[in-house]
Design a protein around this motif. Structure first.
Motif, mmCIF file in Angstrom:
data_model
loop_
_atom_site.group_PDB
_atom_site.id
_atom_site.type_symbol
_atom_site.label_atom_id
_atom_site.label_comp_id
_atom_site.label_asym_id
_atom_site.label_seq_id
_atom_site.Cartn_x
_atom_site.Cartn_y
_atom_site.Cartn_z
ATOM 1 N N ILE B 248 0.860 -1.205 0.000
ATOM 2 C CA ILE B 248 0.000 0.000 0.000
ATOM 3 C C ILE B 248 0.887 1.243 0.000
ATOM 4 N N ARG B 251 2.536 1.684 -3.317
ATOM 5 C CA ARG B 251 1.584 2.118 -4.350
ATOM 6 C C ARG B 251 1.238 3.608 -4.185
ATOM 7 N N ALA B 252 0.988 4.005 -2.937
ATOM 8 C CA ALA B 252 0.640 5.417 -2.693
ATOM 9 C C ALA B 252 1.789 6.322 -3.119
ATOM 10 N N TRP B 297 -8.843 5.257 1.386
ATOM 11 C CA TRP B 297 -8.288 4.835 0.089
ATOM 12 C C TRP B 297 -8.975 3.578 -0.463
ATOM 13 N N LEU B 305 -4.548 0.404 -5.420
ATOM 14 C CA LEU B 305 -4.546 1.007 -4.076
ATOM 15 C C LEU B 305 -5.823 0.645 -3.318
#
Lengths: 172, 433
Positions: B248, B251-252, B297, B305
């Motif tokens: 995560i 990806r962010a 998210w 995400l």
């Protein structure tokens, strides 16, 4: 995946045989301080910078048969020798690691003794401090090793030599 | 001196499920506990994602820090006082270092450190030495006191006995976390007789040693450390949650770098994404903040995400198979990577190898001379002997190497045959093969 393992193997491939876990630890730490991309986390321990993560990674590589570990008795204690195996060389072929000039630095360090590398890595650990304070730290924290002023100077010179080696090669 | 006499008019106690009571008599300790930087530790779990496997593991770094302080207090006040090699003027320094040793931990710090290349120990130093409430309290003891506390925690303080109390192969930190983690996870194998170990600890010039008569208590501690490592800290389900959490964050960061328009803007993460984290940014983060973003998210437009966040929030974790990266397996991994791409499942986020060296825990190894300091037994004749040379049991478990690698993947995606059926069948064949 396994890129960090492969980097350690590449360092070993460059050095040839490394005698002693302490020496191996200090060589990787110094290489990391020379900006080679090793991400093992080091802390200051009784004998200078040490990485548990690196110890575990080496164990994994031995278990996988990529590193050969030879345990030998030396006086009242054991010492370990490390070399890359044929399977390790094949594994390394899966990776295209661009770590220029690592070979020169690892080979040079491998020619030094572990006592000197312990001093070099300790100097590097405190290099953000003024030289006089670094010396003070070395004499206080490493009192049993009885390093001399001259040896500390040699350590500083050696660090410069290694850095020049990396820089010159980069320019070339 | 702002701490005249240094003692509270009345002793304070905290109820604690592991040590029963935590006793505070020194005013500086009481004041440190009250600082905002220390209170922040209440909002950071000691075991990160382990609560997704052992639901009781909700205890915080605050609990643990108090526990370490209490163990050190007992060692100093009940065992070491008046003994040779122990300098009682170091007492307050030891207590403060014990209390503050984990101060720089952030939320899910293991994943954070990996993704953003940070080190919580640097933040511990920054909090102790910077413009903080903790620093202000410590400076009331003396101007150089914060520096001394920071040095003990960094293991660079000249008195190595003091350092070894906080950080060694048998230190207050490990003793507290083993007992506390066992208590909160509900497992029985983490227990050992700490009271007995404390009674047989002896100060030496450079380190703490254990009287030979206490060897069996130490064997129990080593066994407990070994069991906790494999049964709790390295539990495959916890690692799955950790893998997803790490992905995560990756990806962010990637989306931010690509200029993606977040519906919930990650303002608390900006300095982490750009590698410009200041102490104040770091202190703003706690688990509540992180989980707020993960919650939000789940509804982002970016499919990866939102999926990863849903998995984490709802405990819909990755499955795993054992994976040993032999040359043959590496060829299969390359093949799998290609097949994942073909199936429309991004292998960068959904095909992950996790190894034992990725963990911040270890078990006891005597090691090599000069590698790191082992546990020493103090023999009746005054000689020091390394533990595994005296204990058959410790020799047996520390002499055997045991490492582990697992390959994590989203089984639900793979077993969904509504699309790319043939490719997915091939993936399953390799994974199950």
């Amino acid at each position: 995946m396994f890129t960090e393992h492969a980097k350690v193997m590449k360092a070993l491939a460059a050095a040839g045989e490394i005698v002693g876990r302490k020496k191996l630890q200090k060589m990787i730490y110094i290489a990391k301080k020379l900006q080679f991309p090793f991400y093992e986390k080091f802390n200051f321990h009784f004998y200078g910078p040490y990485s548990e993560e690196l110890t575990c990674r080496i164990e994994e590589l031995c278990d996988l048969g990529f590193l050969h570990e030879m345990k030998e008795k030396k006086g009242g204690y054991f010492q370990y020798r490390y070399t890359l195996t044929e399977a390790g060389i094949q594994f390394l072929n899966h990776y295209d690691l661009d770590m220029p000039y690592l070979r020169e630095c690892m080979q040079d360090m491998n020619e030094q003794n572990s006592r000197f590398l312990e001093l070099v890595s300790t100097v590097l650990y405190f290099e953000h401090l003024p030289k006089e304070e670094v010396k003070e730290k070395v004499f206080l924290l490493k009192s049993k090793q009885r390093y001399t002023e001259e040896e500390v100077e040699q350590a500083y010179n050696y660090i410069e030599q290694l850095r020049a080696k990396v820089k010159n090669e980069v320019r070339a | 001196m702002a701490y005249p006499g240094g003692q509270l008019s009345e002793e304070k106690v905290f109820k604690d499920p592991v040590h029963r009571y935590i006793h505070v008599r020194d005013k500086v300790i009481w004041d440190l506990i009250g600082t905002k930087e220390f209170q922040r530790l209440r909002r950071i779990k000691q075991l990160g994602t382990t609560y997704l496997t052992f639901h009781g593991a909700e205890h915080s770094r605050f609990n643990h820090s108090l526990g370490v302080y209490e163990i050190i207090r007992r060692i100093i006040d009940d065992v070491f006082v008046g003994r040779e090699h122990w300098d009682h003027s170091e007492r307050l320094l030891c207590l403060c270092a014990a209390l503050l040793h984990d101060l720089g931990h952030g939320p899910f710090s293991h994943s954070f450190e990996k993704v953003f290349r940070l080190d919580h120990e640097d933040f511990t130093q920054a909090i102790i030495l910077g413009d903080t409430e903790v620093n202000a309290v410590l400076r009331r003891v003396s101007d150089d006191f914060p520096k001394k506390v920071a040095e003990v925690i960094a293991k660079t303080y000249p008195n190595k006995l003091v350092v070894s109390l906080i950080s060694s192969q048998i230190d207050a930190d490990r003793m507290d976390y083993l007992l506390r983690d066992a208590y909160y996870t509900g497992v029985s194998y983490g227990n050992f007789d700490m009271e007995r170990i404390l009674r047989v600890m002896r100060p030496r010039e450079d380190q703490v040693v254990i009287k030979r008569s206490g060897m069996h208590a130490v064997e129990d501690y080593i066994m407990s450390r070994y069991q906790m490592y494999w049964q709790v800290y390295f539990h495959p389900v916890t690692r799955s949650a950790e893998v997803i959490l790490t992905k995560i964050l990756h990806r962010a960061k990637r989306l931010y770098e690509e200029g993606y328009e977040f519906q919930t803007k990650p303002i608390h993460f900006y300095s982490f994404f750009t590698g410009t984290v200041e102490l104040q940014d770091y202190l703003q983060l706690d688990e509540a903040v992180i989980l707020f973003y993960f919650q939000q998210w789940q509804h982002e437009r970016d499919a990866i995400l939102s999926d990863l966040c849903r998995r984490f929030v709802n405990r819909h974790l990755f499955k795993y198979v054992e994976f040993n990266p032999t040359n043959e397996q590496m060829t299969k991994l390359i093949e799998l990577t290609g097949l994942f791409k073909k199936a429309g499942i991004d292998p960068e986020y959904y095909l992950v190898v996790d190894s034992s060296s990725d963990l911040p825990y270890d078990f006891y190894r005597p090691g090599e001379e000069g590698e790191r300091l082992p546990i020493y037994l103090l023999m009746p004749n005054g000689e020091l002997r390394e533990l595994s040379r005296e204990s058959v049991l410790v020799d047996a478990i520390s002499g055997k190497r045991r490492t582990d690698h697992k390959l994590y993947f989203p089984a639900d995606f793979i077993y969904d045959f509504s699309t790319k059926r043939t490719t997915k069948k091939k993936i399953i064949e390799i994974l199950e093969g």
